[in-house]
Design an enzyme around this catalytic site. Structure first.
Site, PDB file in Angstrom:
ATOM      1  N   MET A  30      -5.721   9.948   0.916  1.00  0.00           N
ATOM      2  CA  MET A  30      -6.789   9.032   1.307  1.00  0.00           C
ATOM      3  C   MET A  30      -6.241   7.983   2.271  1.00  0.00           C
ATOM      4  O   MET A  30      -6.874   6.954   2.509  1.00  0.00           O
ATOM      5  CB  MET A  30      -7.395   8.366   0.073  1.00  0.00           C
ATOM      6  CG  MET A  30      -8.017   9.395  -0.876  1.00  0.00           C
ATOM      7  SD  MET A  30      -9.289   8.713  -1.944  1.00  0.00           S
ATOM      8  CE  MET A  30      -8.348   7.563  -2.911  1.00  0.00           C
ATOM      9  N   HIS A  34       2.158   5.535   2.271  1.00  0.00           N
ATOM     10  CA  HIS A  34       3.390   4.903   1.791  1.00  0.00           C
ATOM     11  C   HIS A  34       4.411   6.012   1.551  1.00  0.00           C
ATOM     12  O   HIS A  34       4.126   7.194   1.769  1.00  0.00           O
ATOM     13  CB  HIS A  34       3.111   4.079   0.534  1.00  0.00           C
ATOM     14  CG  HIS A  34       2.392   4.835  -0.549  1.00  0.00           C
ATOM     15  ND1 HIS A  34       2.947   5.937  -1.185  1.00  0.00           N
ATOM     16  CD2 HIS A  34       1.158   4.681  -1.094  1.00  0.00           C
ATOM     17  CE1 HIS A  34       2.108   6.393  -2.089  1.00  0.00           C
ATOM     18  NE2 HIS A  34       0.994   5.664  -2.046  1.00  0.00           N
ATOM     19  N   GLU A  35       5.576   5.621   1.079  1.00  0.00           N
ATOM     20  CA  GLU A  35       6.687   6.554   0.904  1.00  0.00           C
ATOM     21  C   GLU A  35       6.332   7.702  -0.067  1.00  0.00           C
ATOM     22  O   GLU A  35       6.874   8.804   0.068  1.00  0.00           O
ATOM     23  CB  GLU A  35       7.875   5.758   0.387  1.00  0.00           C
ATOM     24  CG  GLU A  35       9.244   6.027   0.915  1.00  0.00           C
ATOM     25  CD  GLU A  35       9.432   6.806   2.196  1.00  0.00           C
ATOM     26  OE1 GLU A  35       9.058   6.295   3.277  1.00  0.00           O
ATOM     27  OE2 GLU A  35       9.985   7.913   2.136  1.00  0.00           O
ATOM     28  N   GLY A  36       5.442   7.456  -1.006  1.00  0.00           N
ATOM     29  CA  GLY A  36       5.006   8.532  -1.911  1.00  0.00           C
ATOM     30  C   GLY A  36       4.336   9.647  -1.124  1.00  0.00           C
ATOM     31  O   GLY A  36       4.685  10.827  -1.250  1.00  0.00           O
ATOM     32  N   HIS A  37       3.370   9.281  -0.270  1.00  0.00           N
ATOM     33  CA  HIS A  37       2.703  10.282   0.582  1.00  0.00           C
ATOM     34  C   HIS A  37       3.722  10.978   1.483  1.00  0.00           C
ATOM     35  O   HIS A  37       3.678  12.188   1.671  1.00  0.00           O
ATOM     36  CB  HIS A  37       1.666   9.613   1.498  1.00  0.00           C
ATOM     37  CG  HIS A  37       0.552   8.905   0.787  1.00  0.00           C
ATOM     38  ND1 HIS A  37       0.356   7.546   0.896  1.00  0.00           N
ATOM     39  CD2 HIS A  37      -0.434   9.362  -0.010  1.00  0.00           C
ATOM     40  CE1 HIS A  37      -0.713   7.203   0.192  1.00  0.00           C
ATOM     41  NE2 HIS A  37      -1.214   8.289  -0.372  1.00  0.00           N
ATOM     42  N   GLN A 148       2.892  14.106  -8.458  1.00  0.00           N
ATOM     43  CA  GLN A 148       2.871  13.983  -9.919  1.00  0.00           C
ATOM     44  C   GLN A 148       2.295  12.633 -10.346  1.00  0.00           C
ATOM     45  O   GLN A 148       1.841  12.462 -11.468  1.00  0.00           O
ATOM     46  CB  GLN A 148       4.298  14.170 -10.458  1.00  0.00           C
ATOM     47  CG  GLN A 148       4.474  13.980 -11.948  1.00  0.00           C
ATOM     48  CD  GLN A 148       3.697  15.003 -12.775  1.00  0.00           C
ATOM     49  OE1 GLN A 148       3.331  16.072 -12.278  1.00  0.00           O
ATOM     50  NE2 GLN A 148       3.422  14.673 -14.029  1.00  0.00           N
ATOM     51  N   LYS A 149       2.263  11.675  -9.411  1.00  0.00           N
ATOM     52  CA  LYS A 149       1.651  10.375  -9.686  1.00  0.00           C
ATOM     53  C   LYS A 149       0.248  10.550 -10.282  1.00  0.00           C
ATOM     54  O   LYS A 149      -0.146   9.857 -11.199  1.00  0.00           O
ATOM     55  CB  LYS A 149       1.596   9.579  -8.378  1.00  0.00           C
ATOM     56  CG  LYS A 149       0.692   8.370  -8.386  1.00  0.00           C
ATOM     57  CD  LYS A 149       1.364   7.222  -9.066  1.00  0.00           C
ATOM     58  CE  LYS A 149       0.552   5.959  -9.116  1.00  0.00           C
ATOM     59  NZ  LYS A 149      -0.731   5.935  -8.524  1.00  0.00           N
ATOM     60  N   SER A 185       1.578   3.059  -4.689  1.00  0.00           N
ATOM     61  CA  SER A 185       0.153   3.387  -4.656  1.00  0.00           C
ATOM     62  C   SER A 185      -0.489   2.561  -3.541  1.00  0.00           C
ATOM     63  O   SER A 185      -0.098   1.404  -3.329  1.00  0.00           O
ATOM     64  CB  SER A 185      -0.494   3.005  -5.993  1.00  0.00           C
ATOM     65  OG  SER A 185      -1.901   2.954  -5.853  1.00  0.00           O
ATOM     66  N   ARG A 187      -3.196   1.278  -3.722  1.00  0.00           N
ATOM     67  CA  ARG A 187      -3.897   0.174  -4.389  1.00  0.00           C
ATOM     68  C   ARG A 187      -2.967  -0.996  -4.735  1.00  0.00           C
ATOM     69  O   ARG A 187      -3.461  -2.068  -5.104  1.00  0.00           O
ATOM     70  CB  ARG A 187      -4.603   0.666  -5.653  1.00  0.00           C
ATOM     71  CG  ARG A 187      -5.795   1.561  -5.351  1.00  0.00           C
ATOM     72  CD  ARG A 187      -6.621   1.845  -6.596  1.00  0.00           C
ATOM     73  NE  ARG A 187      -7.909   2.448  -6.268  1.00  0.00           N
ATOM     74  CZ  ARG A 187      -8.168   3.754  -6.320  1.00  0.00           C
ATOM     75  NH1 ARG A 187      -7.229   4.595  -6.672  1.00  0.00           N
ATOM     76  NH2 ARG A 187      -9.367   4.209  -5.990  1.00  0.00           N
TER      77      ARG A 187
END
Ligand code: AMP
Length: 286
Positions: A30, A34-37, A148-149, A185, A187
């Site tokens: 969405m 960030h580093e997760g994406h 996995q988040k 996140s 958010r």
């Protein structure tokens, strides 16, 4: 890097790539990257020739009272980050392109989709599954990478792929965290300075659970009580749920039994920001 916002154009691009023998990976997001994406992009690059990152804040997975209108967006920043990380195509459609008329047909999700997140967001997974099915038909990926988040989402999409025979292989990549343990996140930007500090209690409570289980606790009601005590002692966070499931079936686990791994999941609100996190707990069988 190409930016495509038209569905027909994306489909024809995917056809051409497939015809020339290229393997396509899709990373659905969405945005507000960030580093997760971006870790999902790295995983996608390892497993395909062409990486398509979709950026779409899907209205059908938000309930009317949720944060659709305020969800953080910054396309210019996202496209720079994506390009620097080696994304080949951003697919970023507008609402009127994705939903030209009110939908009649959805992907309906049952059972697992009504517990945990589904209890607090009853229409969420129907919206998620339906938009991911659309993205699969638009981007035509060989591989799709999820985090996995959003463990429950990854589980449900995996089941959608098998139940509806999508010809897509699923990869689920580990949670990327800040140095202090807070799961990244989009958010997190909503958090006040104080809430941001307090929110690290979620990760600490998951580690505490791991410690308790490693020390031999088999009753998850007791693990839950300890986590609850820890979170309420150290923060103003309001807990929506703390739950334990068998990671293979997503059914609730109250007692470890013969399981080697249990997935601990939680959701809590800090101010108006709702955060989720989870961790696999290794069960000791000494
Ligand atoms: P979102 O943009 O929040 O819908 O997330 C898009 C994808 O990125 C989903 O598959 C998420 O599970 C994944 N994701 C979000 N945050 C993280 C994180 N901290 N670590 C790994 N993956 C993540």
């Amino acid at each position: 890097m190409k930016i495509i916002s038209d569905i027909f154009k994306m489909q024809r691009t995917a056809d051409d790539l497939r015809a020339s023998g290229k393997k396509i990976a899709l990373v659905p997001t969405m945005g507000y990257l960030h580093e997760g994406h971006l870790s999902l992009v790295d995983e996608a690059k390892k497993n395909a020739d062409v990486v398509v990152l979709s950026i779409y804040v899907n209205p059908s997975q938000f309930a009317p009272h949720e944060d659709l209108s305020t969800y953080p967006r910054d396309f210019a920043r996202d496209s720079k980050l994506a390009e620097a990380r080696g994304v080949d195509i951003i697919f970023a459609p507008e609402d009127k392109v994705m939903y030209p008329e009110k939908e009649l047909v959805f992907v309906e999700t049952e059972e697992v989709s009504h517990i945990l997140e589904g209890e607090f967001r009853p229409t969420h997974f129907k919206g998620v599954a339906s938009v991911v099915a659309k993205l699969f038909n638009i981007v035509k990926p060989h591989v799709a990478v999820f985090g996995q988040k959003d463990a429950q989402q990854a589980f449900i999409i995996r089941r959608m792929v098998s139940d509806l025979n999508f010809d897509v292989s699923m990869i689920v990549a580990p949670i990327v965290r800040e140095e202090d343990g807070l799961a990244l996140s989009s958010r997190n930007v909503y958090l006040s300075e104080e809430n941001r500090k307090e929110a690290t209690v979620l990760y600490r409570s998951l580690n505490l659970a791991q410690q308790i289980v490693r020390d031999g606790e088999r009753q998850f009601t007791r693990v839950r009580s300890e986590m609850l005590r820890h979170i309420t002692a150290e923060s103003q966070g309001k807990i929506d749920y703390i739950s334990f499931v068998n990671p293979d079936t997503f059914t609730r686990v109250e007692e470890a039994g013969a399981l080697k791994r249990v997935l601990a999941l939680l959701a809590a609100r800090f101010g108006r920001t709702r955060l989720i996190d989870n961790m696999f707990l290794e069960v000791s069988h000494k």
